[in-house]
Design a protein around this motif. Structure first.
Motif, PDB file in Angstrom:
ATOM      1  N   GLN A 197       0.822  -1.217   0.000  1.00 18.01           N
ATOM      2  CA  GLN A 197       0.000   0.000   0.000  1.00 18.01           C
ATOM      3  C   GLN A 197       0.854   1.264   0.000  1.00 18.01           C
ATOM      4  O   GLN A 197       0.724   2.152   0.852  1.00 18.01           O
ATOM      5  N   GLN A 198       1.744   1.314  -0.961  1.00 19.85           N
ATOM      6  CA  GLN A 198       2.609   2.478  -1.093  1.00 19.85           C
ATOM      7  C   GLN A 198       1.846   3.596  -1.805  1.00 19.85           C
ATOM      8  O   GLN A 198       1.178   3.366  -2.800  1.00 19.85           O
ATOM      9  N   ASN A 199       1.967   4.821  -1.298  1.00 18.05           N
ATOM     10  CA  ASN A 199       1.257   5.969  -1.861  1.00 18.05           C
ATOM     11  C   ASN A 199       1.968   6.490  -3.111  1.00 18.05           C
ATOM     12  O   ASN A 199       2.840   7.353  -3.014  1.00 18.05           O
ATOM     13  N   CYS A 200       1.590   5.997  -4.262  1.00 20.76           N
ATOM     14  CA  CYS A 200       2.072   6.597  -5.506  1.00 20.76           C
ATOM     15  C   CYS A 200       1.271   7.879  -5.732  1.00 20.76           C
ATOM     16  O   CYS A 200       0.053   7.882  -5.598  1.00 20.76           O
ATOM     17  N   SER A 201       1.963   8.975  -6.047  1.00 21.91           N
ATOM     18  CA  SER A 201       1.264  10.232  -6.318  1.00 21.91           C
ATOM     19  C   SER A 201       1.224  10.491  -7.814  1.00 21.91           C
ATOM     20  O   SER A 201       2.232  10.346  -8.505  1.00 21.91           O
ATOM     21  N   LEU A 202       0.053  10.885  -8.280  1.00 16.64           N
ATOM     22  CA  LEU A 202      -0.118  11.341  -9.661  1.00 16.64           C
ATOM     23  C   LEU A 202      -0.420  12.833  -9.584  1.00 16.64           C
ATOM     24  O   LEU A 202      -1.392  13.238  -8.960  1.00 16.64           O
ATOM     25  N   ILE A 203       0.468  13.650 -10.177  1.00 12.63           N
ATOM     26  CA  ILE A 203       0.237  15.095 -10.170  1.00 12.63           C
ATOM     27  C   ILE A 203       0.204  15.587 -11.615  1.00 12.63           C
ATOM     28  O   ILE A 203       0.916  15.062 -12.468  1.00 12.63           O
ATOM     29  N   TRP A 204      -0.629  16.582 -11.859  1.00  9.47           N
ATOM     30  CA  TRP A 204      -0.691  17.084 -13.229  1.00  9.47           C
ATOM     31  C   TRP A 204      -1.126  18.534 -13.291  1.00  9.47           C
ATOM     32  O   TRP A 204      -1.737  19.055 -12.366  1.00  9.47           O
ATOM     33  N   ASP A 205      -0.732  19.146 -14.403  1.00  7.63           N
ATOM     34  CA  ASP A 205      -1.121  20.518 -14.700  1.00  7.63           C
ATOM     35  C   ASP A 205      -2.482  20.472 -15.390  1.00  7.63           C
ATOM     36  O   ASP A 205      -2.627  19.809 -16.415  1.00  7.63           O
ATOM     37  N   THR A 206      -3.458  21.158 -14.803  1.00  7.69           N
ATOM     38  CA  THR A 206      -4.821  21.021 -15.322  1.00  7.69           C
ATOM     39  C   THR A 206      -4.984  21.681 -16.695  1.00  7.69           C
ATOM     40  O   THR A 206      -5.893  21.324 -17.438  1.00  7.69           O
ATOM     41  N   ALA A 207      -4.114  22.644 -17.010  1.00  6.51           N
ATOM     42  CA  ALA A 207      -4.233  23.312 -18.315  1.00  6.51           C
ATOM     43  C   ALA A 207      -3.740  22.403 -19.439  1.00  6.51           C
ATOM     44  O   ALA A 207      -4.413  22.228 -20.451  1.00  6.51           O
ATOM     45  N   THR A 208      -2.570  21.795 -19.252  1.00  5.54           N
ATOM     46  CA  THR A 208      -1.970  20.995 -20.340  1.00  5.54           C
ATOM     47  C   THR A 208      -2.251  19.504 -20.192  1.00  5.54           C
ATOM     48  O   THR A 208      -2.037  18.748 -21.134  1.00  5.54           O
ATOM     49  N   LYS A 209      -2.677  19.094 -18.989  1.00  4.66           N
ATOM     50  CA  LYS A 209      -2.896  17.665 -18.686  1.00  4.66           C
ATOM     51  C   LYS A 209      -1.603  16.864 -18.771  1.00  4.66           C
ATOM     52  O   LYS A 209      -1.629  15.653 -19.017  1.00  4.66           O
ATOM     53  N   HIS A 210      -0.468  17.515 -18.608  1.00  5.89           N
ATOM     54  CA  HIS A 210       0.814  16.822 -18.527  1.00  5.89           C
ATOM     55  C   HIS A 210       1.050  16.410 -17.077  1.00  5.89           C
ATOM     56  O   HIS A 210       0.809  17.189 -16.157  1.00  5.89           O
ATOM     57  N   ALA A 211       1.537  15.161 -16.899  1.00  8.18           N
ATOM     58  CA  ALA A 211       1.522  14.568 -15.561  1.00  8.18           C
ATOM     59  C   ALA A 211       2.861  14.004 -15.145  1.00  8.18           C
ATOM     60  O   ALA A 211       3.749  13.760 -15.971  1.00  8.18           O
ATOM     61  N   ALA A 212       2.997  13.803 -13.830  1.00  8.79           N
ATOM     62  CA  ALA A 212       4.164  13.139 -13.259  1.00  8.79           C
ATOM     63  C   ALA A 212       3.691  12.082 -12.266  1.00  8.79           C
ATOM     64  O   ALA A 212       2.713  12.295 -11.548  1.00  8.79           O
ATOM     65  N   PHE A 213       4.390  10.949 -12.253  1.00  8.25           N
ATOM     66  CA  PHE A 213       4.213   9.972 -11.195  1.00  8.25           C
ATOM     67  C   PHE A 213       5.363  10.128 -10.212  1.00  8.25           C
ATOM     68  O   PHE A 213       6.528  10.174 -10.619  1.00  8.25           O
ATOM     69  N   VAL A 214       5.049  10.209  -8.927  1.00 13.70           N
ATOM     70  CA  VAL A 214       6.069  10.126  -7.893  1.00 13.70           C
ATOM     71  C   VAL A 214       5.948   8.752  -7.239  1.00 13.70           C
ATOM     72  O   VAL A 214       4.879   8.400  -6.730  1.00 13.70           O
TER      73      VAL A 214
END
Ligand SMILES: [Zn+2]
Ligand SMILES: [Zn+2]
Length: 242
Positions: free
Chosen positions: A20-37
């Motif tokens: 149960q590791q917390n993978c984070s998905l973050i993204w810019d709402t304008a471009t919808k470009h994302a990063a996984f941490v």
């Protein structure tokens, strides 16, 4: 999370692997470009989340080399062509034994990975103009990094700090004193950030400085002001991925 009008960043936490590791998905709402941490596993779930939110993956960032944080990085890189960035090079020995330690935990799918780029203390990561600061925080592992944005008041701390606890230091090259110093000398000066730990619920630096049995100010002697953010409880529930 507070945002400037120009760059609105969204965050979802996706627990992965039986740990149960917390993978984070973050993204810019304008471009919808994302990063996984810390994509530690469950690649199909992570790819499904990108599709669900209509996102294009641009970054894979790792806080440290443990299997539950880095196990899916190689496969995601193959599927998307996105480079793997981080952790600090001192964690390569962990990244080299993901497959072996996965077997020990009875887990499948985790793969060894060599990052396209290692991170150093003071480096900066960029998600569509939103800058994240890299802080080298050894102790749990020697090459652990924290990824933080002081303006948005958010930090991805991996297994350095948890709500009510701190990371294990009984692994090879773990060091308890070094971990405490990483937290008090390098995280507390960032201010009262909300943080996403590697496991369990989110919390804030101020709350941990008041209540954490390992690193509360009254225990470490850290001198500074601690104030719990009023809206923290609301953030805690709104950031869960469903
Ligand atoms: Zn770990
Ligand atoms: Zn972990």
């Amino acid at each position: 999370m507070s945002q400037s009008p120009a760059h609105r960043i969204e965050l979802r936490i996706i627990p992965v692997t039986p740990l149960q590791q917390n993978c984070s998905l973050i993204w810019d709402t304008a471009t919808k470009h994302a990063a996984f941490v810390d994509p530690g596993g469950d690649t199909a779930t992570l790819m499904g989340a990108l599709k669900h939110f209509g996102l294009t993956l641009k970054h894979i960032w790792l806080t440290h080399g443990h299997l539950d944080h880095a196990g899916a990085a190689a496969e995601l890189r193959e599927l998307t062509g996105v480079p793997v960035v981080g952790p600090h090079k001192d964690d390569q020995f962990w990244l080299d034994q993901i497959e072996e330690s996965s077997r020990r935990y009875g887990l499948t799918g985790g793969r060894n990975v060599t990052p396209d780029r290692y991170l150093e203390d003071g480096d900066e990561l960029d998600l569509e103009g939103t800058k994240f600061q890299v802080i080298h925080t050894p102790g749990h592992t020697p090459g652990h990094v924290v990824i933080a944005n002081a303006r948005a008041k958010i930090a991805f701390v991996g297994d350095v700090l948890f709500a009510g606890s701190i990371g294990r230091t009984d692994f090879p090259r773990g060091n308890h004193e070094q971990l405490i110093a990483s937290i008090t000398d390098k995280l507390w000066p960032l201010g009262d950030l909300t943080f996403v730990p590697g496991h369990g619920p989110t919390s804030s630096f101020a709350r941990e400085r008041q209540t954490n049995p390992f690193v509360a100010d009254r225990i470490t002697g850290y001198a500074g002001t601690a104030k719990v953010a009023a809206d923290e409880g609301e953030q805690r529930t709104s950031k869960r991925y469903t």
